[in-house]
Design a protein around this motif. Structure first.
Motif, short mmCIF file in Angstrom:
data_model
loop_
_atom_site.label_atom_id
_atom_site.label_comp_id
_atom_site.label_asym_id
_atom_site.label_seq_id
_atom_site.Cartn_x
_atom_site.Cartn_y
_atom_site.Cartn_z
N THR A 129 0.80 -1.23 0.00
CA THR A 129 0.00 0.00 0.00
C THR A 129 0.83 1.28 0.00
O THR A 129 0.28 2.35 -0.21
CB THR A 129 -0.95 0.02 1.21
N ASP A 130 2.12 1.19 0.23
CA ASP A 130 2.97 2.38 0.16
C ASP A 130 3.13 2.75 -1.32
O ASP A 130 3.69 1.96 -2.10
CB ASP A 130 4.33 2.09 0.79
N PRO A 131 2.66 3.94 -1.73
CA PRO A 131 2.70 4.30 -3.15
C PRO A 131 4.11 4.30 -3.76
O PRO A 131 4.28 3.86 -4.90
CB PRO A 131 2.11 5.71 -3.19
N VAL A 132 5.10 4.74 -3.02
CA VAL A 132 6.46 4.78 -3.55
C VAL A 132 6.98 3.36 -3.76
O VAL A 132 7.53 3.03 -4.82
CB VAL A 132 7.40 5.59 -2.63
N LEU A 133 6.79 2.50 -2.76
CA LEU A 133 7.23 1.11 -2.89
C LEU A 133 6.47 0.41 -4.02
O LEU A 133 7.05 -0.38 -4.77
CB LEU A 133 7.05 0.35 -1.58
N PHE A 134 5.18 0.72 -4.15
CA PHE A 134 4.37 0.14 -5.21
C PHE A 134 4.96 0.50 -6.58
O PHE A 134 5.19 -0.37 -7.42
CB PHE A 134 2.92 0.62 -5.10
N VAL A 135 5.22 1.79 -6.80
CA VAL A 135 5.76 2.24 -8.08
C VAL A 135 7.12 1.60 -8.35
O VAL A 135 7.38 1.11 -9.46
CB VAL A 135 5.84 3.79 -8.13
N LEU A 136 7.99 1.59 -7.35
CA LEU A 136 9.32 1.01 -7.53
C LEU A 136 9.24 -0.48 -7.84
O LEU A 136 9.96 -0.98 -8.72
CB LEU A 136 10.19 1.25 -6.30
N ALA A 137 8.36 -1.21 -7.14
CA ALA A 137 8.21 -2.64 -7.38
C ALA A 137 7.67 -2.90 -8.79
O ALA A 137 8.18 -3.77 -9.51
CB ALA A 137 7.28 -3.26 -6.34
N VAL A 138 6.65 -2.15 -9.18
CA VAL A 138 6.06 -2.34 -10.51
C VAL A 138 7.10 -2.05 -11.59
O VAL A 138 7.27 -2.83 -12.53
CB VAL A 138 4.80 -1.47 -10.69
N LEU A 139 7.82 -0.94 -11.45
CA LEU A 139 8.83 -0.59 -12.46
C LEU A 139 9.94 -1.63 -12.52
O LEU A 139 10.39 -2.00 -13.62
CB LEU A 139 9.41 0.80 -12.18
N ALA A 140 10.39 -2.11 -11.37
CA ALA A 140 11.46 -3.10 -11.36
C ALA A 140 11.03 -4.40 -12.04
O ALA A 140 11.78 -4.98 -12.83
CB ALA A 140 11.90 -3.38 -9.92
N ILE A 141 9.82 -4.84 -11.75
CA ILE A 141 9.34 -6.09 -12.35
C ILE A 141 9.07 -5.92 -13.83
O ILE A 141 9.44 -6.76 -14.65
CB ILE A 141 8.09 -6.61 -11.59
N LEU A 142 8.40 -4.82 -14.19
CA LEU A 142 8.08 -4.60 -15.61
C LEU A 142 9.32 -4.39 -16.46
O LEU A 142 9.36 -4.79 -17.62
CB LEU A 142 7.15 -3.39 -15.77
N ALA A 143 10.35 -3.77 -15.92
CA ALA A 143 11.55 -3.49 -16.70
C ALA A 143 12.42 -4.73 -16.90
O ALA A 143 13.27 -4.75 -17.79
CB ALA A 143 12.37 -2.39 -16.02
N ALA A 158 -0.44 -9.82 -9.10
CA ALA A 158 -1.76 -10.09 -8.52
C ALA A 158 -1.68 -10.50 -7.06
O ALA A 158 -2.53 -10.12 -6.25
CB ALA A 158 -2.47 -11.17 -9.32
N LEU A 159 -0.69 -11.30 -6.72
CA LEU A 159 -0.63 -11.86 -5.37
C LEU A 159 0.33 -11.15 -4.43
O LEU A 159 0.28 -11.38 -3.22
CB LEU A 159 -0.29 -13.35 -5.45
N GLY A 160 1.20 -10.27 -4.97
CA GLY A 160 2.16 -9.65 -4.09
C GLY A 160 2.35 -8.15 -4.22
O GLY A 160 2.95 -7.54 -3.34
N VAL A 161 1.87 -7.54 -5.30
CA VAL A 161 2.17 -6.13 -5.50
C VAL A 161 0.90 -5.26 -5.47
O VAL A 161 0.84 -4.29 -4.73
CB VAL A 161 2.94 -5.91 -6.83
N VAL A 162 -0.09 -5.60 -6.28
CA VAL A 162 -1.32 -4.79 -6.31
C VAL A 162 -2.12 -5.09 -5.05
O VAL A 162 -2.51 -6.23 -4.82
CB VAL A 162 -2.16 -5.08 -7.58
#
Length: 195
Positions: free
Chosen positions: A2-16, A124-128
């Motif tokens: 739920t931390d927006p910064v961690l969410f963005v960093l996690a999504v970018l790291a995985i997607l990249a 689905a199970l760990g980031v969103v």
């Protein structure tokens, strides 16, 4: 998460992280250029959003079923691996076409590859954070981040395509893409066959 910064960093790291979808996006950028590859971006976003939503909706029920039926998990893994080999074969075969074939990487192929991408399970199970009240906002942010990263992979591919064209090696980029997608297929197919 739920931390927006961690969410963005996690999504970018995985997607990249390089994977089959990113390889196809870069290959498309190389084959047809940045502008003509743009229709692939919504296809990737739709594939991820549908996969993530489906996994989160049935994840609790499906997890125990897959755990109790290892042959089901093996079958799914083999299907995805064979699909990736098919995509690699199409890339390799299309590499000799003029401008590497405009239909070499289609929105449908991007959508299906993304729909089957194991990264969707992680999202689905760990980031969103589907258990948070603001989960629709996180899902919208995910879609925007997906589009941003996709544009980056397409741009990288376009740069590689220009360099390959300048060197007289236009067919090299799709064939490199085919080799990378084949490697992902082999990584999926080999462990179950060695058991």
């Amino acid at each position: 998460m739920t931390d927006p910064v961690l969410f963005v960093l996690a999504v970018l790291a995985i997607l990249a992280t390089p994977g089959p979808t990113n390889t196809l996006l870069a290959t498309a950028g190389a084959a047809v250029g940045w502008r003509r590859a743009l229709p692939l971006v919504p296809a990737e976003a739709a594939g991820y959003l549908i996969a993530i939503s489906a996994i989160s909706a049935i994840g609790l029920a499906l997890g125990p079923v897959v755990a109790a039926a290892p042959m089901l998990a093996l079958g799914l893994r083999l299907m995805v691996g064979l699909y990736l080999l098919f995509v690699a074969w199409k890339l390799w075969r299309g590499a000799g076409l003029p401008i590497a074939g405009p239909g070499l990487v289609t929105p449908g192929r991007i959508f299906l590859t993304t729909l089957l991408n194991p990264k969707a399970i992680v999202f689905a199970l760990g980031v969103v954070p589907f258990n948070a009240p603001a989960w629709p906002g996180y899902l919208m942010a995910f879609a925007l981040l997906t589009a941003t990263v996709a544009l980056g992979w397409i741009a990288l591919g376009a740069l590689l395509g220009h360099a390959a064209d300048a060197a007289g090696r236009a067919s090299l980029v799709p064939r490199l893409g085919a080799a990378v997608v084949s490697a992902f297929a082999v990584m999926l197919l080999t462990p179950p066959l060695l058991r």
